[in-house]
Design a protein around this motif. Structure first.
Motif, short mmCIF file in Angstrom:
data_model
loop_
_atom_site.label_atom_id
_atom_site.label_comp_id
_atom_site.label_asym_id
_atom_site.label_seq_id
_atom_site.Cartn_x
_atom_site.Cartn_y
_atom_site.Cartn_z
N PRO A 1 0.82 -1.22 0.00
CA PRO A 1 0.00 0.00 0.00
C PRO A 1 0.86 1.27 0.00
N ASN A 2 0.38 2.28 -0.68
CA ASN A 2 0.98 3.62 -0.65
C ASN A 2 2.34 3.76 -1.34
N GLU A 3 2.66 2.82 -2.22
CA GLU A 3 3.96 2.90 -2.89
C GLU A 3 3.89 3.69 -4.20
N GLY A 4 2.66 3.98 -4.65
CA GLY A 4 2.51 4.73 -5.89
C GLY A 4 1.92 3.91 -7.03
N LYS A 5 1.23 2.80 -6.70
CA LYS A 5 0.63 1.95 -7.74
C LYS A 5 -0.37 2.73 -8.59
N SER A 6 -1.30 3.39 -7.88
CA SER A 6 -2.35 4.12 -8.62
C SER A 6 -1.75 5.28 -9.41
N SER A 7 -0.71 5.90 -8.86
CA SER A 7 -0.07 7.02 -9.55
C SER A 7 0.59 6.54 -10.84
N VAL A 8 1.29 5.40 -10.76
CA VAL A 8 1.94 4.83 -11.94
C VAL A 8 0.87 4.49 -12.99
N ILE B 1 -5.96 8.57 -6.34
CA ILE B 1 -4.64 8.56 -5.70
C ILE B 1 -4.82 9.13 -4.30
N SER B 2 -4.23 8.47 -3.30
CA SER B 2 -4.45 8.95 -1.95
C SER B 2 -3.22 8.72 -1.09
N GLY B 3 -2.96 9.66 -0.20
CA GLY B 3 -1.84 9.54 0.72
C GLY B 3 -2.16 8.61 1.88
N THR B 4 -3.43 8.21 2.00
CA THR B 4 -3.81 7.31 3.09
C THR B 4 -3.73 5.87 2.61
N LEU C 1 10.52 0.92 -10.34
CA LEU C 1 10.98 1.74 -9.23
C LEU C 1 10.42 3.13 -9.43
N ASN C 2 9.43 3.45 -8.60
CA ASN C 2 8.82 4.78 -8.68
C ASN C 2 9.31 5.55 -7.45
N SER C 3 10.38 6.30 -7.62
CA SER C 3 10.97 6.95 -6.44
C SER C 3 10.24 8.23 -6.11
N LYS C 4 9.73 8.28 -4.87
CA LYS C 4 8.98 9.47 -4.46
C LYS C 4 9.94 10.63 -4.23
N ASP C 5 11.14 10.32 -3.76
CA ASP C 5 12.12 11.39 -3.56
C ASP C 5 13.29 11.17 -4.48
N PHE D 1 10.75 4.39 -13.27
CA PHE D 1 9.68 5.13 -13.94
C PHE D 1 9.03 6.01 -12.89
N ASN D 2 9.07 7.30 -13.10
CA ASN D 2 8.51 8.18 -12.08
C ASN D 2 7.10 8.65 -12.44
N ALA D 3 6.17 8.29 -11.58
CA ALA D 3 4.75 8.59 -11.85
C ALA D 3 4.48 10.08 -11.92
N HIS D 4 5.33 10.87 -11.29
CA HIS D 4 5.07 12.32 -11.27
C HIS D 4 5.74 13.07 -12.41
N THR D 5 6.74 12.46 -13.02
CA THR D 5 7.47 13.23 -14.04
C THR D 5 7.52 12.55 -15.41
N1 GDP Z 1 6.62 12.77 -4.72
C1 GDP Z 1 6.02 11.68 -5.23
N2 GDP Z 1 4.93 11.20 -4.62
C2 GDP Z 1 4.34 10.12 -5.13
C3 GDP Z 1 4.82 9.49 -6.30
N3 GDP Z 1 4.02 8.44 -6.56
C4 GDP Z 1 3.07 8.44 -5.61
N4 GDP Z 1 3.26 9.44 -4.73
C5 GDP Z 1 2.42 9.77 -3.56
O1 GDP Z 1 2.31 8.64 -2.73
C6 GDP Z 1 1.00 8.51 -2.18
C7 GDP Z 1 0.43 7.17 -2.54
O2 GDP Z 1 0.25 7.10 -3.95
P1 GDP Z 1 -0.78 6.07 -4.60
O3 GDP Z 1 -0.52 6.08 -6.05
O4 GDP Z 1 -2.17 6.35 -4.17
O5 GDP Z 1 -0.24 4.72 -3.97
P2 GDP Z 1 -0.90 3.26 -3.93
O6 GDP Z 1 -1.53 3.12 -2.58
O7 GDP Z 1 0.24 2.33 -4.10
O8 GDP Z 1 -1.88 3.17 -5.03
C8 GDP Z 1 0.20 9.67 -2.76
O9 GDP Z 1 0.17 10.70 -1.80
C9 GDP Z 1 0.99 10.07 -3.98
O10 GDP Z 1 0.81 11.42 -4.30
C10 GDP Z 1 5.98 10.03 -6.95
O11 GDP Z 1 6.46 9.55 -7.98
N5 GDP Z 1 6.55 11.13 -6.37
#
Ligand code: GDP
Ligand code: MG
Length: 476
Positions: A15-22, A34-37, A147-151, A174-178
């Motif tokens: 959970p919260n690794e960025g699956k939905s964002s990717v 997409i959610s931070g929770t 590898l979706n690096s948040k930082d 692969f960065n979901a944000h960029t």
């Molecule tokens: N800075 C940054 N934040 C990210 C990235 N991918 C996801 N996040 C944040 O991580 C949190 C969880 O993302 P989400 O895609 O919902 O994760 P999931 O639970 O794996 O589906 C959200 O607050 C996103 O905005 C990224 O590439 N960079």
């Protein structure tokens, strides 16, 4: 594999690794939640990519793993009992609330979906991650790790790569944000290597993605060209009664003229935005974008379009004296595109077509009375400014990853959006001669030649391809 086979990929992970964002970025779908929770997703959801009315590929958003160690333990305990260990696991635990999300996430896997495993590469590998990766390996299905690096920072990259090598056919950063168009295509290209049987199908998918992108560029070039034609030719005419106050009527008409031009411009931007499937979120532009400035504002006219020196050259009356006069005209004059400037400075500006965007004319008309007319545009700088603003807007919207929903406070990156002076100041004389031809045609009373318009459109397609990092794709 059947020719009508639609490839399906389950996006899985903790959970919260960025699956939905990717997923959102890959599928260009901003309806993905997409959610931070952590743990908000409890059921799988399908996101098809539709091109020309046909489903091309399908991504499945899944809940995160809840009990990876327990799942792995059970899978290992099946031994030789069954070939379908995932099915057996679901049969055994389907009614157990503890494994509800785990069973749900494994559902697309029982259908034989390809697997895309997403981790946040900015943290170290943990033992639960190893358990998850081993579960995915045991499925025997084609699988890739992302590898979706948040930082930013690559401290743990090698560690992750070492782990991935044990369990995945392919892995990628692969960065979901960029990620932009080119990086999405690269990801799909590497996805081809997950299994030989999937190659031909994925080739078809990539071709469809490329063709679709080329079509969007073509459509954007048409939208921009039409907007330019409409803005440049736009005019307002009103009758003035004998007793009427010409000055106040002119002022009203100028306001209306500006308002309508703004509307034509923003309508075209909106169309481009829809083409690039940014339909749900209204995050539009970075906070410091020059596009927040009004089309008719002084800063827009100072920063965009041809540079001052280029304008002097374009007007064909260069020289140090004129440059000095230009400075005098800019400094200390209250800005207004239609302002009448007095003295030498004003005369110089007028000679250059400087601040006079479009002339206001008071004309005699038959049957007595008078007519006030504003437009069409007389200053070619206006064309360059509209072009710059369209290209800046396009750059933003075509490179904006759908998985990124807002701007992180303090971390505003605007690299692509605010090249000082915009794009057109960089153009060579060939490009400027296309613009000249187009300007003449668009502002002519009975503009008829389509050549100049077609040239502008072709020129724009090439510019858009450059900005969106895409290659030329022969249209089929
Ligand atoms: N800075 C940054 N934040 C990210 C990235 N991918 C996801 N996040 C944040 O991580 C949190 C969880 O993302 P989400 O895609 O919902 O994760 P999931 O639970 O794996 O589906 C959200 O607050 C996103 O905005 C990224 O590439 N960079
Ligand atoms: Mg999610």
């Amino acid at each position: 594999m059947r020719p009508d086979f639609i490839p399906e990929f389950a996006i899985v992970g903790h959970p919260n690794e960025g699956k939905s964002s990717v997923l959102s970025t890959l599928a260009e779908d901003d309806s993905v939640r997409i959610s931070g929770t952590p743990g908000e997703t409890v059921i799988c959801q399908q996101f098809p990519v539709i091109i020309d009315g046909r489903e091309i590929i399908r991504f499945i958003d899944t809940p995160g793993f809840q009990n990876p160690r327990k799942i792995l333990h059970q899978l290992q305990s099946f031994g030789d009992e069954t070939d379908d260990i995932i099915g057996a696991f679901r049969d055994r635990n389907g009614d157990n609330p503890e494994f509800r999300e785990d069973c749900e996430l494994l559902l697309p896997i029982t259908r034989g979906a390809g697997i895309i495993y997403v981790v946040d590469g900015s943290r170290p590998v943990r033992s639960v991650d190893r358990a998850e990766m081993e579960i995915l390996r045991l499925t025997g299905l084609p699988r890739m790790a992302i590898l979706n690096s948040k930082d930013a920072g690559t401290d743990f990259l090698e560690q992750w790569k070492d782990e991935f090598r044990k369990c995945f056919n392919v892995f990628r950063v692969f960065n979901a944000h960029t990620a932009n168009y080119a990086q999405r295509i690269e990801l799909l290209e590497s996805l081809k290597n997950i299994d030989q049987d999937w190659q031909a199908t994925l080739d078809t998918v990539i071709r469809a993605f490329k063709k679709d992108w080329a079509q969007r560029n073509l459509a954007s070039a048409s939208i921009i060209t039409e907007m330019l034609q409409e803005c440049l030719a736009y005019k307002k005419v009103r009758n003035l009664a004998d007793s009427g106050d010409a000055e106040s009527m002119q002022a009203d008409m100028l306001k209306e003229y500006e308002k309508n031009i703004r509307k034509i411009e923003s309508r075209s931007h909106h169309k481009i935005r829809s083409l690039f499937k940014h339909t749900v979120f209204n995050y539009d532009l970075p906070p410091r974008s020059i596009l927040h400035e009004d089309l008719f504002s002084e800063s827009t006219w100072k920063l965009l379009g041809l540079s001052r020196n280029q304008q002097i050259v374009a007007a064909g009356i260069g020289g140090a004296g004129i440059a000095a006069a230009l400075d005098a005209a800019t400094v200390g004059t209250s800005f207004g595109l239609f302002a009448t400037l007095g003295g030498l400075a004003g005369a110089t500006w007028a000679a250059l077509g400087g601040k006079n965007l479009a002339r206001t004319r008071i004309l005699g008309i038959p049957l007595g009375g008078r007519e006030i007319q504003i437009g069409p545009v007389e200053n070619i700088q206006f064309l360059y400014i509209l072009l710059d603003r369209s290209l800046i807007y396009y750059a933003h919207i075509s490179n904006w990853a759908h998985g990124r929903r807002d701007y992180d406070a303090g971390k505003v990156d605007q690299k692509k959006d605010t090249a000082p002076g915009g794009y057109v100041a960089q153009w060579d004389s060939g490009a400027r001669s296309i613009c000249n031809g187009f300007f003449k045609e668009a502002t002519k009373k009975n503009g008829s030649s389509q050549d100049a318009v077609a040239q502008m459109k072709d020129f724009l397609i090439a510019q858009l391809q450059k900005i969106s990092h895409s290659e030329d794709v022969t249209m089929m």
